[in-house]
Design an enzyme around this catalytic site. Sequence first.
Site, PDB file in Angstrom:
ATOM      1  CG  HIS A  12      -1.933   0.994   1.329  1.00  0.00           C
ATOM      2  ND1 HIS A  12      -2.201   1.710   2.464  1.00  0.00           N
ATOM      3  CD2 HIS A  12      -2.819   1.434   0.389  1.00  0.00           C
ATOM      4  CE1 HIS A  12      -3.216   2.535   2.247  1.00  0.00           C
ATOM      5  NE2 HIS A  12      -3.600   2.393   0.993  1.00  0.00           N
ATOM      6  CG  HIS A  54      -3.644   9.329   0.557  1.00  0.00           C
ATOM      7  ND1 HIS A  54      -4.443  10.025   1.439  1.00  0.00           N
ATOM      8  CD2 HIS A  54      -4.301   8.167   0.303  1.00  0.00           C
ATOM      9  CE1 HIS A  54      -5.525   9.328   1.705  1.00  0.00           C
ATOM     10  NE2 HIS A  54      -5.471   8.193   1.030  1.00  0.00           N
TER      11      HIS A  54
HETATM   12  O1  G3P Z   1      -6.251   1.779  -3.518  1.00  0.00           O
HETATM   13  C1  G3P Z   1      -6.525   1.204  -2.286  1.00  0.00           C
HETATM   14  C2  G3P Z   1      -6.442   2.211  -1.155  1.00  0.00           C
HETATM   15  O2  G3P Z   1      -5.239   2.923  -1.273  1.00  0.00           O
HETATM   16  C3  G3P Z   1      -7.591   3.171  -1.154  1.00  0.00           C
HETATM   17  O3  G3P Z   1      -7.577   4.036  -0.051  1.00  0.00           O
HETATM   18  O4  G3P Z   1      -7.238   6.219   1.005  1.00  0.00           O
HETATM   19  O5  G3P Z   1      -5.430   4.519   1.078  1.00  0.00           O
HETATM   20  O6  G3P Z   1      -5.949   5.683  -1.055  1.00  0.00           O
HETATM   21  P1  G3P Z   1      -6.495   5.157   0.257  1.00  0.00           P
HETATM   22 MG    MG Z   2      -4.584   4.657  -2.392  1.00  0.00          MG
END
Ligand code: G3P
Ligand code: MG
Length: 250
Positions: A12, A54
């Site tokens: 992630h 992000h």
């Molecule tokens: O793409 C999966 C996840 O990253 C979505 O949530 O807020 O971490 O970008 P976020």
């Molecule tokens: Mg994401």
Amino acid sequence: MIREAMPRWIAHRGGGSAAPENTLAAFKAGLKAGFTAFECDVKLSADGVLWLLHDDTLDRTTDARGPAAPWRWENLQLVDAGSWHSAAFKGEPPASLDQVLDFAAQHRVWLNLEIKPNQGQEAQTGEAVARRVAQWLADQPSAPRPLLSSFSHAALQAARAALDALQSDVPLAYLVETYDDGVLEQAAALGAEGLHTDWQQVKPAVVAAVHARGLKLRAYTVNEADQARALLADGLDGLFTDRLDLPSRL
Ligand code: G3P
Ligand code: MG
């Protein structure tokens, strides 16, 4: 030509919690830990460069402040996107999409590029990411195909239109915070290959319904071994994790 599916384990924001999110240092940490698939968040700079962040603002993950949208890439490259994480990463710059694509080509790894537009730039960002990835794949025909995803339906619609116009075979996934049967219709209408959602939305019946539509189901953000084990037993196709040690703990 490599046409294998996206690996099950996806780091992630590049490298989870091991390194500052959405930087090249993060991808390097993920690779070192054995990951071969990486998620990251992509938006447009004021001068049209695709780069990784992000949030809507620079506040949390850089030493700069304020909304990200007005910043030009020449200035973004100078901000410190590493110190907020730890002293070891002091001075680490934000990554551009092109730098991440170079990383993917060099190491032959998968990317899940989450289109995370500045407000009001949904279609513009979706189209720009799709065009850049289509061009990159044309230059790298044997590279693993990046998967484009977004919470923004408008961004994915624009990406779909651009990919169709270019006759480029880049997969899309629709991201939703909450699952209901309606999202399957929306994903299918986008010609998506998958649905991405919060892991707490995943139940065996949801996996079955998603699979019955011919879609993959992946879940974010899975950071506990017990959760991961249960989700994979339910038939989940992929999971995003901040814990680079998690695959070895199952
Ligand atoms: O793409 C999966 C996840 O990253 C979505 O949530 O807020 O971490 O970008 P976020
Ligand atoms: Mg994401």
